[in-house]
Design an enzyme around this catalytic site. Structure first.
Site, PDB file in Angstrom:
ATOM      1  N   GLU A 152      -5.109  -4.173  -7.934  1.00  0.00           N
ATOM      2  CA  GLU A 152      -5.754  -3.488  -9.056  1.00  0.00           C
ATOM      3  C   GLU A 152      -6.892  -2.564  -8.626  1.00  0.00           C
ATOM      4  O   GLU A 152      -7.118  -1.526  -9.251  1.00  0.00           O
ATOM      5  CB  GLU A 152      -6.299  -4.506 -10.060  1.00  0.00           C
ATOM      6  CG  GLU A 152      -5.240  -5.190 -10.884  1.00  0.00           C
ATOM      7  CD  GLU A 152      -5.831  -6.163 -11.887  1.00  0.00           C
ATOM      8  OE1 GLU A 152      -7.027  -6.051 -12.209  1.00  0.00           O
ATOM      9  OE2 GLU A 152      -5.088  -7.033 -12.348  1.00  0.00           O
ATOM     10  N   GLU A 210       0.796  -1.228   0.000  1.00  0.00           N
ATOM     11  CA  GLU A 210       0.000   0.000   0.000  1.00  0.00           C
ATOM     12  C   GLU A 210       0.826   1.273   0.000  1.00  0.00           C
ATOM     13  O   GLU A 210       0.372   2.294  -0.506  1.00  0.00           O
ATOM     14  CB  GLU A 210      -0.966   0.001   1.187  1.00  0.00           C
ATOM     15  CG  GLU A 210      -2.018  -1.084   1.057  1.00  0.00           C
ATOM     16  CD  GLU A 210      -3.070  -1.046   2.152  1.00  0.00           C
ATOM     17  OE1 GLU A 210      -2.987  -0.190   3.052  1.00  0.00           O
ATOM     18  OE2 GLU A 210      -3.979  -1.887   2.087  1.00  0.00           O
TER      19      GLU A 210
END
Length: 113
Positions: free
Chosen positions: A70, A28
């Site tokens: 994604e 992240e």
């Protein structure tokens, strides 16, 4: 937009929570950390789910490349402690796990916040 600390689900029921935290931080944010401190574990919404999440503090950060899933669209914000305090007071940070982690971080490491 929501301000929150990196988080994610365990890939497998037997995945070590620390391994999950390291993976999610890397995916992240693109950072890795040299030092990890367990802050606490919390139940997210008792009465609705039995989910338990594990909260860690990561220090000694080193930047690499962010590699999100994604369906994730994440902007990284590096905030100073005074900015975090102001955002908390203005209710700009209201994610439960983030509030819990910041609370525990303050209790265990008052010099960081």
């Amino acid at each position: 937009m929501l301000y929150e600390l990196p988080a994610g689900k365990l890939d497998k029921p037997d995945e070590d929570p620390l391994d999950c935290a390291k993976r999610e931080l890397s995916e992240e944010t693109g950072y890795t950390a040299k030092n990890w401190q367990k802050l606490t574990s919390i139940v997210t919404t008792p009465g609705f789910t039995d989910e338990v999440i594990h909260l860690y503090a990561a220090t000694g950060l080193e930047k690499f490349n962010q590699h999100t899933d994604e369906d994730e669209f994440i902007d990284i914000a590096a905030l100073k402690p005074a900015e975090v305090r102001a955002m908390l007071q203005n209710e700009e940070i209201f994610d439960a796990k983030t509030l819990s982690a910041l609370c525990m971080m303050l209790l265990q490491n008052p010099q960081f916040i």
